[in-house]
Every structure is written in structure tokens, then in C-alpha cells.
Design a protein around this motif. Structure first.
Motif, PDB file in Angstrom:
ATOM      1  N   ARG A 408       6.240  37.581  11.925  1.00  0.00           N
ATOM      2  CA  ARG A 408       5.481  36.743  12.854  1.00  0.00           C
ATOM      3  C   ARG A 408       5.293  37.429  14.193  1.00  0.00           C
ATOM      4  NH1 ARG A 408       8.322  34.165   9.278  1.00  0.00           N
ATOM      5  NH2 ARG A 408       7.556  32.234   8.324  1.00  0.00           N
ATOM      6  N   ARG A 412       1.811  38.578  15.865  1.00  0.00           N
ATOM      7  CA  ARG A 412       1.468  38.180  17.232  1.00  0.00           C
ATOM      8  C   ARG A 412       1.152  39.387  18.100  1.00  0.00           C
ATOM      9  NH1 ARG A 412       5.886  35.011  20.732  1.00  0.00           N
ATOM     10  NH2 ARG A 412       6.724  37.126  20.821  1.00  0.00           N
ATOM     11  N   LEU A 415      -2.360  40.455  17.363  1.00  0.00           N
ATOM     12  CA  LEU A 415      -3.324  39.537  17.964  1.00  0.00           C
ATOM     13  C   LEU A 415      -3.443  39.762  19.471  1.00  0.00           C
ATOM     14  CD1 LEU A 415      -2.432  36.261  16.042  1.00  0.00           C
ATOM     15  CD2 LEU A 415      -4.527  37.603  15.820  1.00  0.00           C
ATOM     16  N   GLN A 453     -10.353  32.258  18.894  1.00  0.00           N
ATOM     17  CA  GLN A 453      -9.658  32.271  17.611  1.00  0.00           C
ATOM     18  C   GLN A 453      -8.308  32.992  17.713  1.00  0.00           C
ATOM     19  OE1 GLN A 453     -12.382  34.049  14.857  1.00  0.00           O
ATOM     20  NE2 GLN A 453     -13.691  32.217  14.699  1.00  0.00           N
ATOM     21  N   ALA A 454      -8.290  34.125  18.410  1.00  0.00           N
ATOM     22  CA  ALA A 454      -7.033  34.866  18.560  1.00  0.00           C
ATOM     23  C   ALA A 454      -6.012  34.060  19.358  1.00  0.00           C
ATOM     24  CB  ALA A 454      -7.297  36.216  19.228  1.00  0.00           C
ATOM     25  N   ASP A 455      -6.474  33.392  20.418  1.00  0.00           N
ATOM     26  CA  ASP A 455      -5.557  32.572  21.210  1.00  0.00           C
ATOM     27  C   ASP A 455      -4.989  31.422  20.388  1.00  0.00           C
ATOM     28  OD1 ASP A 455      -5.874  34.145  23.443  1.00  0.00           O
ATOM     29  OD2 ASP A 455      -7.500  32.927  24.271  1.00  0.00           O
ATOM     30  N   SER A 456      -5.828  30.800  19.582  1.00  0.00           N
ATOM     31  CA  SER A 456      -5.341  29.698  18.749  1.00  0.00           C
ATOM     32  C   SER A 456      -4.324  30.196  17.719  1.00  0.00           C
ATOM     33  CB  SER A 456      -6.513  29.015  18.044  1.00  0.00           C
ATOM     34  OG  SER A 456      -7.173  29.918  17.170  1.00  0.00           O
ATOM     35  N   GLN A 457      -4.536  31.379  17.150  1.00  0.00           N
ATOM     36  CA  GLN A 457      -3.573  31.931  16.204  1.00  0.00           C
ATOM     37  C   GLN A 457      -2.251  32.285  16.891  1.00  0.00           C
ATOM     38  OE1 GLN A 457      -5.457  35.221  14.239  1.00  0.00           O
ATOM     39  NE2 GLN A 457      -7.024  33.966  13.258  1.00  0.00           N
ATOM     40  N   ASP A 459      -1.055  30.794  19.579  1.00  0.00           N
ATOM     41  CA  ASP A 459      -0.397  29.519  19.855  1.00  0.00           C
ATOM     42  C   ASP A 459       0.249  28.949  18.596  1.00  0.00           C
ATOM     43  OD1 ASP A 459      -1.251  29.734  22.454  1.00  0.00           O
ATOM     44  OD2 ASP A 459      -3.023  28.464  22.183  1.00  0.00           O
ATOM     45  N   ALA A 460      -0.403  29.126  17.450  1.00  0.00           N
ATOM     46  CA  ALA A 460       0.171  28.627  16.195  1.00  0.00           C
ATOM     47  C   ALA A 460       1.463  29.364  15.847  1.00  0.00           C
ATOM     48  CB  ALA A 460      -0.843  28.762  15.062  1.00  0.00           C
ATOM     49  N   ILE A 461       1.481  30.687  16.056  1.00  0.00           N
ATOM     50  CA  ILE A 461       2.699  31.466  15.770  1.00  0.00           C
ATOM     51  C   ILE A 461       3.824  31.053  16.717  1.00  0.00           C
ATOM     52  CG2 ILE A 461       3.695  33.780  15.802  1.00  0.00           C
ATOM     53  CD1 ILE A 461       1.002  34.845  14.859  1.00  0.00           C
ATOM     54  N   GLU A 464       5.202  27.774  15.643  1.00  0.00           N
ATOM     55  CA  GLU A 464       6.026  27.895  14.438  1.00  0.00           C
ATOM     56  C   GLU A 464       7.409  28.428  14.771  1.00  0.00           C
ATOM     57  OE1 GLU A 464       5.863  30.008   9.989  1.00  0.00           O
ATOM     58  OE2 GLU A 464       4.381  30.505  11.542  1.00  0.00           O
TER      59      GLU A 464
END
Length: 557
Positions: A408, A412, A415, A453-457, A459-461, A464
Motif C-alpha cells: 500500500r 501510494r 501515486l 483521480q490520483a488524490d482520491s486513490q 485518500d482511499a489508501i 484503509e
């Protein structure tokens, strides 16, 4: 009465995540059905010998590497001689680093298997061989809870000896920066006030005029007329009286709808503003003294308060506070989101993240202070157990978490590189003179979409990783449990340590008469409760059946 082996077997069916137990269930079907084979309980010595053999196979030095190590040692011994070494020692240095890395890995692995825990030298006992390790009698496994935040933590606590107490501080105290402990207390206080009291509402910056600066600074061996801490304490005493007793606003202000400027209405009259009575006055302040453009010290103070007034009285209120300060101007800012006052804390103490630099300035006396009512309550000890092999168990948990985080964190990192590249491309396209405006708008829209899209990914990582709710300190055997399932994760860890790793869960209690700790084997109810809460239905059923069977056998005997 259940014995230790019976409870160990009963809890062994609960922890399904242990690979060794799953492998034993496959190789021994009778184990999964509730029967314990004789080979299930492997002695600790045989298990340790097997691990040491694996480490020697993976990390032991070969004969050629030993020869290279001897050559490197001979070269190091001759550094101060007149005879020069080889002109290009790059290859030798690389081999030397590889050998040192293997030796460190071997020592770390052996220490982890033997349960050795390296602790802070201040809280440890220096052994005859020069190593720093806490004696077994002073080591305890402590479970603590912080009620206001819902956090739990469990780790090894070392009780220092009376002779390890530091020397008493004498003379004037000078500091050049905030310590890591001070920064932690400041952020904890901000989180505590935001969680339990609604957060800070006002941010102030207090400055010193030329006359007051001359009173603050003097020769090294002389006593100054005043200090920053004294002046801030005097200001806070006056502000607290005004906060609790109330004050009279001599005028009110309003904002013009067209120009947006403040003006004083003609019909404004002196108005009494009620005080807060005996309510707590929440505040915290941090001082810094960087050099200005002329190289002279420029002391100023950042202050947060939980005190807000209505907009018509804000200007007169700010003037009253500046009059109480009396050493320069006082800039007040309204915090629009009190629950997110941490951003203002970052503004106040963010310079501390730069490390041990000299830009924070030398200050005599207190460098920061927090109101008694604003200090975050500390962790309270809930239970204390014998440490035993818990150091090795926590080290194993740290390795598992790092292995879980590794992919992860790698994703990140990629990204973040994409975000940086897209941001550079966005700046280049925006300043481009070769493209038409339509082409620029099209490319900028694509880059914005890519950035979003990269920022949202990312934030998701981050979400998690945070949702895992378990972290292990790197410099101390301490496990932190946070989030909505903190207590559940703590119980799961205790059951894992007791059922899968053979931790005895021997609780230690304090004898009020002698002041010494003694063992109280009170772990059976804890394991039963953990089994009911954490195990699956089948595991809980097997656990209950095992308990009933053992009780029946005990009655027959």
C-alpha cells in the motif's frame, strides 16, 4: 478448575489466522476435532534451535566473506599509518557494508527469537557486557486506556531504579526548540479540547515592542528584568478575569454590504457583555524568537483560546485584549471551524518539524504552556501482566503490519509521483504559448481529472491504513489501538498472544503493604470473555464444549 494447558488448547481453536496452527490442523485432523496429539506442544528449546538454524543458513557469513571482513578490519586498523591503502576501495567498502548488514540482521533476528527487548537507556539497566536490556524483575506488560479518546495501548513498561533518577536542574533554563514530548502534548491538548470542549475559537499573535525587548535580553551572567513566560502569564491572568467577570463594550461595529468595510453605527451604545462565571478558561501558547532581517531577536507568542464574542463586539474586544497585553500589538483571528483548530496549531508549532535547527531562537524560561483544564488526561493503567515473551510477540506483530503496509505504501508512493508529474505538466501547459486556447483548456481539463483521480486513490489508501486501527512503535515494544474497534482489536491481540504464542497471561498486582508486585493467575475469565466476543460461532461452541467436558472430568475426580 481449568489448568493452563486446557485453556491454551481451548483458545487455540479461536485464533484462525495463525499459519502454524492451520498447518497442524491439516496434518493432524484429530486436532481440529478437539483432540490434542502428543506432538502439538513442541518444546520452546527445539523451536528456538530450529529458528536459529534457519537464521544461520540465511544470514551466516561464508568463508570468502569472513576473509573480506578480516581484510577490511586490517585496512581500518592501518588508516593512521604512513602507508596508504588502495586508491579505489569502493568494492571493498561495498562488501564491508553488506557484511555489516548481514551481521545486524542476524543479531536482530536472534534477539527477536530469544525475546530480548532493547529499551530506552534511561529506563534500562546497563549489563556487564555493555548491552542495554531491562532486568526481568523490572519488566511488566501493561495495558492502558485513554477514556476521552477511546484509545488503548499495550506494551512493556520498565520500572527504573531510584539510582537512575536524573540530577536536579539548577540555574536558568534555556531552550532552542520544542522537544518531541512538548509537541506531542500540544497536539494532544488540541485534540482533547476539540473532542470534549468544542475546540479553540480564537488565535492570537502577541509581539514585543523595542522597550520590552531590552528588558527581555541581557548579558549571559545577568538576570533579565522579565521573561516571555512572565509577561504571557500576566496577560492571561487579566484576560481570565475579563472572561469570567464580563466586560462593557463601548461601541459596536457592522460591515457595509457594498464595500465590505467595518463601520460604527451612529446609534451604538455601551453594552454589557456577560462573563462565563466559574467556567474553565482554555488556552495554550507557544513562543519563538527567530532573528529578523537585521539579525536581531524577534520574540513573539502564538496563543489559542476558547473564547469568542459576537461580531459586533469583536473589534472592541480585540482592543481591550491588546490593552491588557501592553507590549506591542496583538493580532486576533477568529477560527471559523473550532473542531479543526489543529490547522492553527500547525501554524503555531509547525516550525518544530524542521528539526534541531536554530531558527526557533533561544528563549529563557518557559517556551510553552497549556492551561490545566486544557491538558489531555493521560493513559490509565487497566491491567499489568508478566512480560515473559511479549517482546518477541510485539516484534512479530510489527513485522506483520509492515508486510501488510508495504504494497500500500508502494502504491501510494507511485501515486504521489504521478501527482507531482501532473502538477508540473499542468504548470507547463498553462504557460504554453505554442498551443491554442482550446488545446490548453482541453489538456488542463484532462490533467485536472488525472490529479483528482490520483488524490482520491491516495485518500482511499490512507483511509484503509487508518481503518486498520493498530500501530506498533519502532523504538519501543508498544502497540497502539485506535478507532471504533480499538477494544476489540486489543482483546484479539491478547487472545492471539495467549492462545497461539503461549503467553501465560499471569497478571501482576501491587501489594499495598509491601509495595511489591506479585502474580495473580486471574486469566481464565479474560480468556473466556475474549473467546465469546472474538471467536466465530464454531470456535465459541468448541470452546464451551471443552470447558464443560473439563468441568465434568473435574467433578468425577
Amino acid at each position: 478448575m481449568l489448568d493452563k494447558n486446557a485453556v491454551l488448547f481451548a483458545t487455540a481453536g479461536i485464533v484462525k489466522s495463525d499459519p502454524a496452527k492451520m498447518r497442524n490442523n491439516i496434518l493432524n485432523p484429530q486436532l481440529a476435532e478437539g483432540e490434542t496429539p502428543a506432538a502439538f506442544f513442541v518444546s520452546q528449546r527445539q523451536e528456538l534451535q530450529r529458528h536459529q538454524y534457519c537464521h544461520r543458513q540465511n544470514f551466516a557469513l561464508s568463508e570468502s566473506e569472513r576473509e573480506t571482513a578480516r581484510e577490511a578490519a586490517a585496512q581500518s586498523a592501518g588508516e593512521h599509518r604512513l602507508v596508504k591503502g588502495c586508491e579505489s576501495p569502493t568494492r571493498t567498502n561495498a562488501k564491508k557494508k553488506a557484511i555489516l548488514h548481514k551481521s545486524r540482521m542476524l543479531k536482530k533476528s536472534i534477539d527477536r527469537e530469544t525475546g530480548k527487548n532493547i529499551v530506552d537507556p534511561v529506563h534500562a539497566e546497563m549489563w556487564s557486557d555493555g548491552s542495554t536490556r531491562a532486568p526481568e524483575k523490572n519488566r511488566r506488560f501493561v495495558v492502558s486506556h485513554q477514556e476521552w479518546s477511546g484509545k488503548w495501548r499495550a506494551g512493556i513498561h520498565v520500572q527504573p531504579r531510584p539510582t537512575d533518577a536524573p540530577d536536579a536542574q539548577t540555574g536558568a533554563r534555556f531552550t532552542e526548540n520544542l522537544t518531541a514530548n512538548a509537541v506531542r502534548k500540544i497536539f494532544e491538548a488540541a485534540a482533547y479540547v476539540a473532542t470534549c470542549h468544542g475546540g479553540f475559537t480564537t488565535f492570537l499573535t502577541l509581539t514585543f515592542d523595542e522597550q520590552t525587548r531590552q528588558r527581555l535580553f541581557c548579558a549571559d551572567d545577568a538576570e533579565p528584568e522579565t521573561t516571555i513566560g512572565r509577561e504571557v502569564s500576566r496577560f492571561l491572568d487579566g484576560a481570565k478575569k475579563m472572561y469570567q467577570r464580563g466586560w462593557t463594550s463601548t461601541y459596536q461595529t457592522a460591515r457595509d454590504a457594498e464595500s465590505g468595510r467595518l463601520y460604527c453605527p451612529i446609534d451604538s451604545q455601551p453594552t454589557k457583555v456577560d462573563g462565563a462565571g466559574d467556567a474553565d478558561f482554555h488556552y495554550m501558547w507557544v513562543a519563538e524568537c527567530p532573528a529578523n532581517e537585521d539579525g536581531e531577536p524577534n520574540p513573539h507568542v502564538h496563543l489559542l483560546m476558547r473564547w469568542d464574542v459576537e461580531k459586533p463586539f469583536f473589534s472592541n474586544w480585540a482592543e481591550r485584549l491588546e490593552g491588557i497585553w501592553g507590549h506591542g500589538f496583538a493580532k486576533l483571528e477568529r477560527i471559523r471551524q473550532p473542531m479543526a483548530a489543529g490547522t492553527y496549531i500547525i501554524k503555531a508549532v509547525g516550525y518544530a518539524a524542521k528539526g534541531q535547527n536554530a531558527e526557533q531562537g533561544l528563549i529563557r524560561g518557559n517556551r510553552y504552556n497549556i492551561a490545566r483544564a486544557s491538558r489531555a488526561p493521560a493513559f490509565e493503567v487497566v491491567a499489568s501482566f508478566e512480560a515473559e515473551r511479549m517482546g518477541a510477540i510485539i516484534a512479530g506483530l510489527r513485522d506483520q503490519l509492515e508486510a501488510w503496509k508495504a504494497p500500500r505504501l508502494k502504491a501510494r508512493g507511485k501515486l504521489k509521483k504521478q501527482v507531482a508529474a501532473s502538477a508540473r505538466a499542468y504548470s507547463i501547459v498553462k504557460k504554453s504559448k505554442k498551443l491554442t486556447q482550446a488545446q490548453i483548456d482541453t489538456r488542463l481539463a484532462k490533467l485536472k481529472t488525472r490529479l483528482k483521480q490520483a488524490d482520491s486513490q491516495i485518500d482511499a489508501i490512507n483511509a484503509e491504513i487508518k481503518a486498520r486501527g493498530v500501530t506498533v512503535s519502532r523504538d519501543h515494544p508498544l502497540v497502539h489501538f485506535d478507532g471504533a474497534h480499538a477494544e476489540l482489536n486489543l482483546n484479539s491481540f491478547l487472545v492471539y498472544a495467549a492462545g497461539a504464542k503461549g503467553w501465560s497471561m499471569a497478571e501482576t498486582r501491587l501489594d499495598t503493604d509491601s509495595g511489591a508486585h506479585y502474580c495473580a493467575l486471574d486469566w481464565q475469565p479474560i480468556r473466556q470473555q475474549a473467546a465469546q466476543e472474538l471467536g466465530s460461532k464454531d470456535a465459541a461452541r468448541r470452546f464451551a464444549e471443552s470447558v464443560e467436558q473439563l468441568k465434568t472430568n473435574e467433578k468425577r475426580e
